[in-house]
Design a protein around this motif. Structure first.
Motif, PDB file in Angstrom:
ATOM      1  N   PRO A  38      -1.043  -5.544   0.508  1.00 27.41           N
ATOM      2  CA  PRO A  38      -0.076  -5.503  -0.591  1.00 27.41           C
ATOM      3  C   PRO A  38       0.291  -6.920  -1.037  1.00 27.41           C
ATOM      4  N   PRO A  39       0.598  -7.117  -2.305  1.00 27.68           N
ATOM      5  CA  PRO A  39       0.856  -8.470  -2.808  1.00 27.68           C
ATOM      6  C   PRO A  39       2.093  -9.122  -2.205  1.00 27.68           C
ATOM      7  N   GLU A  40       3.077  -8.344  -1.747  1.00 27.03           N
ATOM      8  CA  GLU A  40       4.292  -8.936  -1.175  1.00 27.03           C
ATOM      9  C   GLU A  40       4.103  -9.337   0.287  1.00 27.03           C
ATOM     10  N   ASP A  41       2.948  -9.017   0.883  1.00 25.95           N
ATOM     11  CA  ASP A  41       2.675  -9.352   2.274  1.00 25.95           C
ATOM     12  C   ASP A  41       2.321 -10.839   2.389  1.00 25.95           C
ATOM     13  N   THR A  42       2.979 -11.534   3.337  1.00 23.51           N
ATOM     14  CA  THR A  42       2.720 -12.959   3.546  1.00 23.51           C
ATOM     15  C   THR A  42       1.465 -13.112   4.397  1.00 23.51           C
TER      16      THR A  42
END
Length: 110
Positions: free
Chosen positions: A38-42
């Motif tokens: 997911p794009p919000e995952d660091t």
């Protein structure tokens, strides 16, 4: 009559080829998206370089700053944990022995 039959078979073959191709292409397009995080995952590479400035207390689990954590660790190393009473230690040993024996001999009722 033969021409009509051949045209029907050609139309059926075209419909079959088009449907199989569309199913195949739609499955390929979806698989690339599923593999991405997911794009919000660091990213893990960034997480490894970050310095941890907060910690949890090993005693009660509350949040501590780095200085408080170091102070608590030093305090725990200086003061040894309390010892158990020898009678309680013997009781715990006997309970563990009983549990082990009941696993091997379940028909014993003691």
């Amino acid at each position: 009559m033969v021409i009509v039959k051949v045209t029907k078979e050609v139309k059926l073959l075209c419909i079959f080829v088009i449907s199989v191709t569309s199913i195949f292409l739609s499955s390929i397009w979806g698989s690339g998206v599923i593999a991405l995080p997911p794009p919000e995952d660091t990213p893990e590479e960034i997480l490894r370089t970050q310095i941890i400035i907060e910690a949890r207390s090993p005693v009660d689990g509350r949040f501590l700053t780095a200085a408080e954590y170091a102070q608590l660790e030093a305090q725990l190393q200086q003061v040894p944990p309390p010892k158990l009473d020898p009678k309680i230690r013997d009781q715990i040993f006997l309970l563990r022995l009983r549990k082990t024996l009941l696993q091997f001999f379940p028909f014993l009722n003691f």
